[in-house]
Enzyme design. Structure first.
Site, PDB file in Angstrom:
ATOM      1  N   HIS A  44       8.075  11.292 -19.437  1.00  0.00           N
ATOM      2  CA  HIS A  44       8.026  11.381 -20.894  1.00  0.00           C
ATOM      3  C   HIS A  44       8.234  10.006 -21.500  1.00  0.00           C
ATOM      4  CE1 HIS A  44      10.282  12.076 -24.846  1.00  0.00           C
ATOM      5  NE2 HIS A  44       9.028  12.411 -25.088  1.00  0.00           N
ATOM      6  N   SER A  45       7.320   9.578 -22.357  1.00  0.00           N
ATOM      7  CA  SER A  45       7.481   8.336 -23.120  1.00  0.00           C
ATOM      8  C   SER A  45       7.723   7.148 -22.181  1.00  0.00           C
ATOM      9  CB  SER A  45       8.615   8.514 -24.141  1.00  0.00           C
ATOM     10  OG  SER A  45       8.590   7.530 -25.129  1.00  0.00           O
ATOM     11  N   LEU A  46       8.873   6.485 -22.280  1.00  0.00           N
ATOM     12  CA  LEU A  46       9.183   5.386 -21.370  1.00  0.00           C
ATOM     13  C   LEU A  46       9.028   5.820 -19.920  1.00  0.00           C
ATOM     14  CD1 LEU A  46      10.501   2.619 -20.552  1.00  0.00           C
ATOM     15  CD2 LEU A  46      12.711   3.787 -20.762  1.00  0.00           C
TER      16      LEU A  46
END
Length: 355
Positions: free
Chosen positions: A148-150
């Site tokens: 997720h994301s980073l």
């Protein structure tokens, strides 16, 4: 030793990991039961079906994680977003196929994992190396990644650097690695050095103690995409109980994640090296409205065609929700991920990497 400038980005990443003794964490390392740190009691529950707490020794302390499912099941590694923790998958994990063995990590400086020593810096490449330490400790030869994301950026980098090890890649609201324009490089460097030294000083001070309600309100204020319920779930691992209340567990030094960013061209090289099947789930509500939309669309325009051209299978699906839709409304993403995992996985094309 110096690294030849003729080496590709992927070769330099691989060289960096080996030269920094990533292999000190070998497959003979054992996972240990999670214990509270120095007598402090962590907030935490097992009501969502947690099966096991894991701890992986590293030179500066430990990396922690939590496991869902049968250890003999299909191995999957979950990597959370910036300043989140392993609990980001707590509502999603119970909805995924039961034959998966999902280990969700706390990246260093997050959740219950050790902070880097004072004076050391958090970087994308060191996160990549830390993920590889865990993979080596687990002895996994082939596994899937959910980021997720980073965590998605790190998962892309890992899939590029170690294509033979990654069976599939699921990206949650991230279109590709993060890059910044070359313009502004000098000013960003100046600001990073100044801010890093200030954060080092702040890190030496006793952490601020909050009531549980105060800690949750502060977390929600800083993360507009979280519902109160989701914030409370992240707080279970993102705070620990001390005398007089609670303190956050995340390391302040992470506010300066890197002094230099990857260029757009380097990010494109990484995406082109991803050979496994890729599922990209994009939230319809942007994390930051306004000018971020231009950057978001630019990245999608650059990376999606590269995923389609180079991965053995690529699927991009927009889902109702915001940046934390996988935690706030897991029913929006779980069916797509389950279908992705249960369908026949196409044969990966032969990698031409010399890594």
């Amino acid at each position: 030793m110096c690294i030849s400038r003729t080496l590709s980005l992927l070769q330099r990443l691989q060289y960096f990991q080996i030269s920094q003794t990533a292999f000190k964490c070998t497959t003979s390392s054992t996972t240990m039961a999670m214990s509270a740190s120095e007598g402090d009691a962590y907030i935490g529950t097992t009501e969502r079906g947690l099966t096991q707490e894991l701890q992986f020794p590293v030179p500066w302390g430990h990396i922690t994680g939590k496991a869902w499912g049968d250890p003999l099941g299909r191995p999957v590694l979950g990597i959370h977003g910036f300043l989140d923790n392993a609990n980001t998958f707590d509502t999603l994990a119970p909805l995924l196929p039961k034959d998966l063995y999902l280990i969700c990590l706390d990246l260093p400086g997050h959740g219950r994992s050790s902070h880097l020593p004072l004076g050391m810096n958090y970087k994308y490449e060191t996160y990549l190396m830390d993920v590889h330490r865990v993979v080596l400790a687990l002895g996994w030869k082939k596994f899937s990644l959910i980021g997720h994301s980073l965590g998605g950026s790190i998962a892309i980098m890992y899939s590029a650097a170690f294509p033979a090890s990654v069976e599939s890649l699921t990206l949650l609201d991230i279109a590709g690695p993060i890059y910044r324009p070359i313009e502004g490089t000098v000013q960003r460097l100046t600001d990073a050095v100044t801010n890093k030294l200030e954060l080092d000083k702040a890190s030496e001070l006793p952490p601020r103690v909050f009531t549980r309600d105060e800690a949750l309100k502060k977390l929600l204020k800083a993360n507009s995409s979280l519902t109160p319920k989701s914030g409370a779930i992240l707080l279970e691992r993102g705070a620990r109980e001390v005398e007089g209340g609670y303190v956050y567990t995340r390391d302040l030094k992470q506010k300066i994640l890197t002094f230099f960013s990857l260029t757009a061209e380097q990010c494109e090289e990484l995406v082109k090296a991803v050979k496994c099947p890729v599922l990209m789930l994009t939230a319809k509500e942007l994390l930051y409205p306004g000018g971020y939309r231009v950057y978001h669309e630019e990245r999608k325009g650059s990376f999606l065609p590269l995923f389609e051209a180079n991965s053995s299978q690529f699927t991009e699906i927009e889902v109702d929700g915001n940046h934390h839709v996988h935690l706030n409304n897991p029913e929006q993403v779980a069916p797509h991920i389950s279908t992705f995992f249960t369908q026949d996985t196409p044969q990966q094309p032969q990698s031409t990497s010399k890594l």
